[in-house]
Design a protein around this motif. Structure first.
Motif, PDB file in Angstrom:
ATOM      1  N   ALA A 195      48.940  59.813  41.313  1.00  0.00           N
ATOM      2  CA  ALA A 195      49.407  58.491  41.733  1.00  0.00           C
ATOM      3  C   ALA A 195      48.246  57.571  42.095  1.00  0.00           C
ATOM      4  O   ALA A 195      48.253  56.377  41.757  1.00  0.00           O
ATOM      5  CB  ALA A 195      50.361  58.631  42.918  1.00  0.00           C
ATOM      6  N   GLU A 196      47.245  58.106  42.784  1.00  0.00           N
ATOM      7  CA  GLU A 196      46.086  57.282  43.153  1.00  0.00           C
ATOM      8  C   GLU A 196      45.379  56.731  41.917  1.00  0.00           C
ATOM      9  O   GLU A 196      44.983  55.559  41.885  1.00  0.00           O
ATOM     10  CB  GLU A 196      45.109  58.109  43.988  1.00  0.00           C
ATOM     11  CG  GLU A 196      45.569  58.407  45.394  1.00  0.00           C
ATOM     12  CD  GLU A 196      44.582  59.273  46.159  1.00  0.00           C
ATOM     13  OE1 GLU A 196      44.783  59.474  47.364  1.00  0.00           O
ATOM     14  OE2 GLU A 196      43.610  59.762  45.538  1.00  0.00           O
ATOM     15  N   HIS A 199      47.624  54.151  40.057  1.00  0.00           N
ATOM     16  CA  HIS A 199      47.732  52.910  40.822  1.00  0.00           C
ATOM     17  C   HIS A 199      46.682  51.896  40.368  1.00  0.00           C
ATOM     18  O   HIS A 199      46.962  50.694  40.263  1.00  0.00           O
ATOM     19  CB  HIS A 199      47.563  53.212  42.316  1.00  0.00           C
ATOM     20  CG  HIS A 199      47.469  51.993  43.177  1.00  0.00           C
ATOM     21  ND1 HIS A 199      48.561  51.194  43.472  1.00  0.00           N
ATOM     22  CD2 HIS A 199      46.407  51.420  43.809  1.00  0.00           C
ATOM     23  CE1 HIS A 199      48.181  50.190  44.242  1.00  0.00           C
ATOM     24  NE2 HIS A 199      46.889  50.306  44.461  1.00  0.00           N
ATOM     25  N   VAL A 200      45.487  52.388  40.072  1.00  0.00           N
ATOM     26  CA  VAL A 200      44.404  51.525  39.585  1.00  0.00           C
ATOM     27  C   VAL A 200      44.500  51.322  38.076  1.00  0.00           C
ATOM     28  O   VAL A 200      44.385  50.206  37.567  1.00  0.00           O
ATOM     29  CB  VAL A 200      43.041  52.129  39.963  1.00  0.00           C
ATOM     30  CG1 VAL A 200      41.899  51.311  39.352  1.00  0.00           C
ATOM     31  CG2 VAL A 200      42.897  52.210  41.482  1.00  0.00           C
ATOM     32  N   LYS A 203      47.576  49.032  37.043  1.00  0.00           N
ATOM     33  CA  LYS A 203      47.739  47.701  37.661  1.00  0.00           C
ATOM     34  C   LYS A 203      47.600  46.577  36.629  1.00  0.00           C
ATOM     35  O   LYS A 203      48.413  45.635  36.637  1.00  0.00           O
ATOM     36  CB  LYS A 203      46.729  47.531  38.797  1.00  0.00           C
ATOM     37  CG  LYS A 203      46.823  46.190  39.506  1.00  0.00           C
ATOM     38  CD  LYS A 203      48.162  46.012  40.214  1.00  0.00           C
ATOM     39  CE  LYS A 203      48.290  46.928  41.404  1.00  0.00           C
ATOM     40  NZ  LYS A 203      49.543  46.656  42.178  1.00  0.00           N
ATOM     41  N   ASP A 208      53.276  48.961  39.057  1.00  0.00           N
ATOM     42  CA  ASP A 208      52.883  49.361  40.406  1.00  0.00           C
ATOM     43  C   ASP A 208      53.173  50.847  40.584  1.00  0.00           C
ATOM     44  O   ASP A 208      54.287  51.310  40.295  1.00  0.00           O
ATOM     45  CB  ASP A 208      53.672  48.564  41.448  1.00  0.00           C
ATOM     46  CG  ASP A 208      53.400  47.068  41.363  1.00  0.00           C
ATOM     47  OD1 ASP A 208      52.243  46.697  41.089  1.00  0.00           O
ATOM     48  OD2 ASP A 208      54.347  46.277  41.568  1.00  0.00           O
ATOM     49  N   LEU A 210      52.945  54.140  43.334  1.00  0.00           N
ATOM     50  CA  LEU A 210      52.847  54.456  44.756  1.00  0.00           C
ATOM     51  C   LEU A 210      52.995  55.951  44.974  1.00  0.00           C
ATOM     52  O   LEU A 210      53.899  56.577  44.415  1.00  0.00           O
ATOM     53  CB  LEU A 210      53.955  53.725  45.530  1.00  0.00           C
ATOM     54  CG  LEU A 210      54.055  54.024  47.026  1.00  0.00           C
ATOM     55  CD1 LEU A 210      52.884  53.404  47.783  1.00  0.00           C
ATOM     56  CD2 LEU A 210      55.380  53.523  47.584  1.00  0.00           C
ATOM     57  N   ARG A 249      50.462  48.755  48.228  1.00  0.00           N
ATOM     58  CA  ARG A 249      49.394  49.724  48.463  1.00  0.00           C
ATOM     59  C   ARG A 249      49.544  50.881  47.493  1.00  0.00           C
ATOM     60  O   ARG A 249      50.535  50.973  46.762  1.00  0.00           O
ATOM     61  CB  ARG A 249      49.434  50.216  49.912  1.00  0.00           C
ATOM     62  CG  ARG A 249      50.706  50.972  50.261  1.00  0.00           C
ATOM     63  CD  ARG A 249      50.847  51.180  51.736  1.00  0.00           C
ATOM     64  NE  ARG A 249      51.177  49.939  52.414  1.00  0.00           N
ATOM     65  CZ  ARG A 249      51.571  49.870  53.679  1.00  0.00           C
ATOM     66  NH1 ARG A 249      51.635  50.970  54.418  1.00  0.00           N
ATOM     67  NH2 ARG A 249      51.887  48.720  54.215  1.00  0.00           N
ATOM     68  N   GLY A 250      48.582  51.791  47.519  1.00  0.00           N
ATOM     69  CA  GLY A 250      48.624  52.922  46.607  1.00  0.00           C
ATOM     70  C   GLY A 250      49.243  54.159  47.215  1.00  0.00           C
ATOM     71  O   GLY A 250      49.767  55.012  46.500  1.00  0.00           O
ATOM     72  N   THR A 251      49.165  54.289  48.538  1.00  0.00           N
ATOM     73  CA  THR A 251      49.738  55.425  49.250  1.00  0.00           C
ATOM     74  C   THR A 251      50.417  54.920  50.507  1.00  0.00           C
ATOM     75  O   THR A 251      49.884  54.046  51.198  1.00  0.00           O
ATOM     76  CB  THR A 251      48.663  56.458  49.636  1.00  0.00           C
ATOM     77  OG1 THR A 251      48.059  56.989  48.450  1.00  0.00           O
ATOM     78  CG2 THR A 251      49.259  57.604  50.441  1.00  0.00           C
TER      79      THR A 251
END
Length: 294
Positions: A195-196, A199-200, A203, A208, A210, A249-251
């Motif tokens: 997920a991290e 997320h980038v 984008k 999105d 999370l 946010r990512g987390t």
């Protein structure tokens, strides 16, 4: 199964005894415009997945509900469509199998799905040496292989439409090795890292992503996995904060206890965190073997 290990499926029996409270998104119209009109939720028959499905229905999103037990899903679908005037489709599928994952994907090919919530999960606790290899392999299939396949397939669909969201259910135990829940924590570390990164990576595609990393939650997991978590949060207290964090946010660490545990462990060197998690897990396992007073 050896006595030192217990396992449970997150999409198991619903916790009907847990009090239910109203749940709402902060900006339902904005959320529906970005992530609607349809959302697919795995593990929707109970726990966090069920609560997320209800929050989404309250915001006006139509739902594809995925879990193993068709009767429970049909009851939930009837409740949500009656209460919130949305549409709901049921897909009974075992995500431990490739056929089950394929069924979850095929069950929505004709729908404009803008949101994937991968909430189905499977956990074990106890001695790794005594663990049933078939159970551990099945957990790897549900927690990692199914998440990988669903995320990639729906990610391709979301990239074509140019907008959408993906929520992956990680866990606080995935931030470091967790003795006495070694395999489960390792699967959640995979989900967190995936997920991290996405997320980038996604984008610029308008997607999105999370990672939701709750702490202990009253979802039936602890009791059936041989643990006791007296300070656990309710699924109803986790669902809305998770969805409200999507796109921001990512987390997300939903709930005060999750934040407290994370912030208290974060400054420590990783080996120390692992040892502390060993103490925590051992305490929960030992407590679960102590009879309640009469």
């Amino acid at each position: 199964m050896p006595p030192e290990e217990t396992a449970t499926r997150i999409d198991g029996p619903a916790s009907a005894a847990v009090p239910r409270t109203p749940r709402r998104l902060r900006h339902p119209d904005r959320f529906r415009a970005r992530y609607g009109p349809w959302a697919l939720v795995t593990g929707a028959s109970s726990g966090i997945g069920r609560e997320i499905a209800e929050v989404l229905a309250a915001a006006g999103l139509h739902l594809v509900l995925v879990a193993r037990r068709r009767d429970v899903l049909l009851t939930l679908a009837d409740e949500l469509t009656d209460r919130y005037d949305v549409q709901a489709r049921v897909v009974d599928a075992d995500l431990a199998t490739p056929a089950g994952v394929d069924a979850a994907v095929a069950g929505s090919t004709d729908l404009d799905v803008g949101l994937l919530v991968a909430a189905a999960g499977f956990g074990t606790s106890g001695s790794f040496l005594d663990a049933d290899p078939s159970v551990e392999a099945e957990m790897l299939d549900v927690n990692c292989r199914a998440v990988l396949t669903l995320t990639q397939r729906f990610g391709r669909r979301l990239a074509v439409r140019g907008r959408g969201g993906v929520v992956l259910l990680a866990s606080l135990v995935g931030f470091q090795g967790t003795p006495h829940a070694a395999s489960y924590a390792a699967t959640k570390a995979y989900v967190q890292a995936l997920a991290e990164a996405l997320h980038v990576e996604w984008k610029p595609l308008g997607i999105d992503v999370l990672a939701a990393a709750p702490g202990p939650v009253h979802s039936g997991f602890a009791a059936r996995a041989g643990m006791r978590m007296a300070l656990a949060a309710r699924p109803a207290d986790v669902a809305a904060p998770v969805l409200n964090a999507l796109g921001r946010r990512g987390t997300v660490l939903p709930g005060g206890l999750a934040k407290l545990l994370t912030w208290s462990l974060r400054p420590l060197p990783r080996p120390v965190r692992v040892r502390m998690m060993s103490v925590v897990m051992r305490g929960m396992l030992d407590e679960s073997r102590t009879p309640d007073p009469a």
